[in-house]
Write a protein that holds these residues in place. Sequence first.
Motif, PDB file in Angstrom:
ATOM      1  N   GLU A 285      -2.854   6.208  -9.727  1.00 50.04           N
ATOM      2  CA  GLU A 285      -2.910   4.278  -9.420  1.00 50.04           C
ATOM      3  C   GLU A 285      -1.630   3.874  -9.330  1.00 50.04           C
ATOM      4  OE1 GLU A 285      -6.480   2.545 -10.261  1.00 50.04           O
ATOM      5  OE2 GLU A 285      -7.482   4.142  -9.206  1.00 50.04           O
ATOM      6  N   THR A 286      -0.392   4.648  -9.506  1.00 44.57           N
ATOM      7  CA  THR A 286       0.714   4.295  -9.734  1.00 44.57           C
ATOM      8  C   THR A 286       1.514   3.419  -8.759  1.00 44.57           C
ATOM      9  OG1 THR A 286       2.163   6.833 -10.024  1.00 44.57           O
ATOM     10  CG2 THR A 286       1.173   5.379 -12.288  1.00 44.57           C
ATOM     11  N   ARG A 287       2.589   2.892  -9.144  1.00 44.14           N
ATOM     12  CA  ARG A 287       3.871   3.186  -7.604  1.00 44.14           C
ATOM     13  C   ARG A 287       4.885   3.206  -8.711  1.00 44.14           C
ATOM     14  NH1 ARG A 287       1.446  -0.750  -3.759  1.00 44.14           N
ATOM     15  NH2 ARG A 287      -0.885  -1.845  -4.866  1.00 44.14           N
ATOM     16  N   LEU A 288       5.652   3.756  -7.377  1.00 47.56           N
ATOM     17  CA  LEU A 288       6.656   4.180  -8.103  1.00 47.56           C
ATOM     18  C   LEU A 288       8.089   4.009  -6.524  1.00 47.56           C
ATOM     19  CD1 LEU A 288       6.613   7.127  -9.263  1.00 47.56           C
ATOM     20  CD2 LEU A 288       6.986   5.280 -10.650  1.00 47.56           C
ATOM     21  N   GLU A 289       8.984   3.679  -7.053  1.00 43.66           N
ATOM     22  CA  GLU A 289      10.468   3.744  -6.004  1.00 43.66           C
ATOM     23  C   GLU A 289       9.791   5.167  -4.711  1.00 43.66           C
ATOM     24  OE1 GLU A 289      13.939   2.097  -7.040  1.00 43.66           O
ATOM     25  OE2 GLU A 289      13.283   0.270  -8.383  1.00 43.66           O
ATOM     26  N   SER A 290      10.734   5.261  -4.308  1.00 40.13           N
ATOM     27  CA  SER A 290      10.596   6.074  -2.906  1.00 40.13           C
ATOM     28  C   SER A 290      11.779   7.036  -3.720  1.00 40.13           C
ATOM     29  CB  SER A 290      11.054   5.347  -1.516  1.00 40.13           C
ATOM     30  OG  SER A 290      11.588   6.890  -0.737  1.00 40.13           O
ATOM     31  N   GLY A 291      11.703   8.079  -3.439  1.00 43.14           N
ATOM     32  CA  GLY A 291      12.651   8.972  -3.981  1.00 43.14           C
ATOM     33  C   GLY A 291      13.289   9.139  -5.498  1.00 43.14           C
ATOM     34  N   PHE A 292      11.880   9.252  -5.994  1.00 47.20           N
ATOM     35  CA  PHE A 292      12.439   8.213  -7.800  1.00 47.20           C
ATOM     36  C   PHE A 292      12.284   9.746  -8.132  1.00 47.20           C
ATOM     37  CE2 PHE A 292       9.314   9.906 -11.308  1.00 47.20           C
ATOM     38  CZ  PHE A 292       9.698   9.418 -12.513  1.00 47.20           C
TER      39      PHE A 292
ATOM     40  N   SER B 253       4.932  12.747 -24.426  1.00 50.26           N
ATOM     41  CA  SER B 253       6.018  11.403 -24.665  1.00 50.26           C
ATOM     42  C   SER B 253       6.935  11.444 -23.110  1.00 50.26           C
ATOM     43  CB  SER B 253       7.161  13.129 -25.582  1.00 50.26           C
ATOM     44  OG  SER B 253       7.735  13.708 -24.605  1.00 50.26           O
ATOM     45  N   MET B 254       6.579  12.578 -22.263  1.00 50.64           N
ATOM     46  CA  MET B 254       7.078  12.419 -20.680  1.00 50.64           C
ATOM     47  C   MET B 254       6.900  11.534 -20.311  1.00 50.64           C
ATOM     48  SD  MET B 254       6.680  15.958 -19.506  1.00 50.64           S
ATOM     49  CE  MET B 254       6.561  15.118 -17.578  1.00 50.64           C
ATOM     50  N   GLN B 255       4.980  11.155 -21.015  1.00 51.76           N
ATOM     51  CA  GLN B 255       4.149   9.948 -20.001  1.00 51.76           C
ATOM     52  C   GLN B 255       4.802   8.815 -20.650  1.00 51.76           C
ATOM     53  OE1 GLN B 255       0.775   9.330 -21.961  1.00 51.76           O
ATOM     54  NE2 GLN B 255      -0.731   9.907 -19.797  1.00 51.76           N
ATOM     55  N   GLN B 256       5.081   8.560 -21.969  1.00 55.36           N
ATOM     56  CA  GLN B 256       5.802   7.119 -22.174  1.00 55.36           C
ATOM     57  C   GLN B 256       6.995   6.932 -21.718  1.00 55.36           C
ATOM     58  OE1 GLN B 256       3.658   5.229 -23.996  1.00 55.36           O
ATOM     59  NE2 GLN B 256       2.859   7.349 -24.045  1.00 55.36           N
ATOM     60  N   LYS B 257       7.667   7.762 -21.065  1.00 49.80           N
ATOM     61  CA  LYS B 257       8.988   7.876 -19.958  1.00 49.80           C
ATOM     62  C   LYS B 257       8.880   7.202 -19.011  1.00 49.80           C
ATOM     63  CE  LYS B 257      11.217  11.125 -22.013  1.00 49.80           C
ATOM     64  NZ  LYS B 257      12.431  12.240 -22.474  1.00 49.80           N
ATOM     65  N   LEU B 258       7.512   7.505 -18.328  1.00 53.07           N
ATOM     66  CA  LEU B 258       7.179   7.604 -16.524  1.00 53.07           C
ATOM     67  C   LEU B 258       6.683   5.728 -17.238  1.00 53.07           C
ATOM     68  CD1 LEU B 258       4.911  10.164 -15.782  1.00 53.07           C
ATOM     69  CD2 LEU B 258       6.796   9.617 -14.677  1.00 53.07           C
ATOM     70  N   ARG B 259       5.800   5.346 -18.060  1.00 53.62           N
ATOM     71  CA  ARG B 259       5.512   4.335 -18.242  1.00 53.62           C
ATOM     72  C   ARG B 259       6.688   3.411 -18.281  1.00 53.62           C
ATOM     73  NH1 ARG B 259       0.274   3.114 -20.627  1.00 53.62           N
ATOM     74  NH2 ARG B 259      -0.551   4.697 -21.867  1.00 53.62           N
ATOM     75  N   LYS B 260       7.641   3.351 -18.574  1.00 55.27           N
ATOM     76  CA  LYS B 260       8.587   2.703 -18.191  1.00 55.27           C
ATOM     77  C   LYS B 260       9.206   2.481 -16.706  1.00 55.27           C
ATOM     78  CE  LYS B 260      10.322   3.305 -22.955  1.00 55.27           C
ATOM     79  NZ  LYS B 260      11.322   4.274 -23.716  1.00 55.27           N
ATOM     80  N   ILE B 261       8.748   3.442 -16.025  1.00 53.30           N
ATOM     81  CA  ILE B 261       9.418   3.311 -14.653  1.00 53.30           C
ATOM     82  C   ILE B 261       8.451   3.091 -13.771  1.00 53.30           C
ATOM     83  CG2 ILE B 261      11.642   4.603 -14.928  1.00 53.30           C
ATOM     84  CD1 ILE B 261      10.447   6.330 -13.934  1.00 53.30           C
ATOM     85  N   CYS B 262       7.017   2.675 -13.876  1.00 54.22           N
ATOM     86  CA  CYS B 262       5.940   2.887 -12.806  1.00 54.22           C
ATOM     87  C   CYS B 262       5.820   1.306 -13.263  1.00 54.22           C
ATOM     88  CB  CYS B 262       4.800   3.406 -13.966  1.00 54.22           C
ATOM     89  SG  CYS B 262       5.080   5.292 -13.339  1.00 54.22           S
ATOM     90  N   ASN B 263       5.465   0.989 -12.142  1.00 52.97           N
ATOM     91  CA  ASN B 263       4.368  -0.682 -12.501  1.00 52.97           C
ATOM     92  C   ASN B 263       2.645  -0.164 -11.861  1.00 52.97           C
ATOM     93  OD1 ASN B 263       6.029  -2.550 -11.233  1.00 52.97           O
ATOM     94  ND2 ASN B 263       6.455  -2.215  -8.613  1.00 52.97           N
ATOM     95  N   GLY B 264       2.784  -0.908 -13.050  1.00 51.67           N
ATOM     96  CA  GLY B 264       1.233  -0.650 -13.681  1.00 51.67           C
ATOM     97  C   GLY B 264       0.859   1.319 -13.602  1.00 51.67           C
TER      98      GLY B 264
END
Length: 180
Positions: free
Chosen positions: A131-138, A19-30
């Motif tokens: 192999e994800t990309r996140l905004e700095s400070g996420f 369930s945490m991972q599903q939230k991450l999917r929404k904010i990760c770039n790939g």
Amino acid sequence: MRVFFAIELEEEIKDYLFSMQQKLRKICNGGNFTHKDNFHLTLRFMGEQSEEQLLSLKNALTAAASEAQSFELRLWGLGAFNKGSKKIIWTGLEKSKELQGLYQSLETALEQEGYPREERSYSPHITLARETRLESGFLETGIIPVERLSVRVASISLMESARVNNRLCYQAVHKEAFRF
């Protein structure tokens, strides 16, 4: 055979991590997200091993497990390791003298079987995505809070990592339960 030592997780914990991972999917770039069935806590990665070496690893696992008693860990938060311009996202675990003791027992048992000690310090975590990309400070924002759920540790497993139908699968090849 490609193998590692791990603590397998109960289904309730895997469901929560998913369930945490599903939230991450929404904010990760790939990214490459760990399959729910593969969630685990690695104790030591061993890599490719022969059948003869597997026997030594099983002996080390049995020795380490013989000294252990079951214990509880708690999830504590999200973190990331940088890998070039991408990240490995994980959830950590509260510091635990029991987990550290288990890790040290395993290291000692492996050393007695002829394997060198791990040079890096042990950093317990459960990988959610690679192999994800996140905004700095996420991670500092706390946008995805982590409940401090209890993770029961009652055994240690020697796991095989193999591709089955083009999907990475982890399967226990040997498992030892702890005393209660």
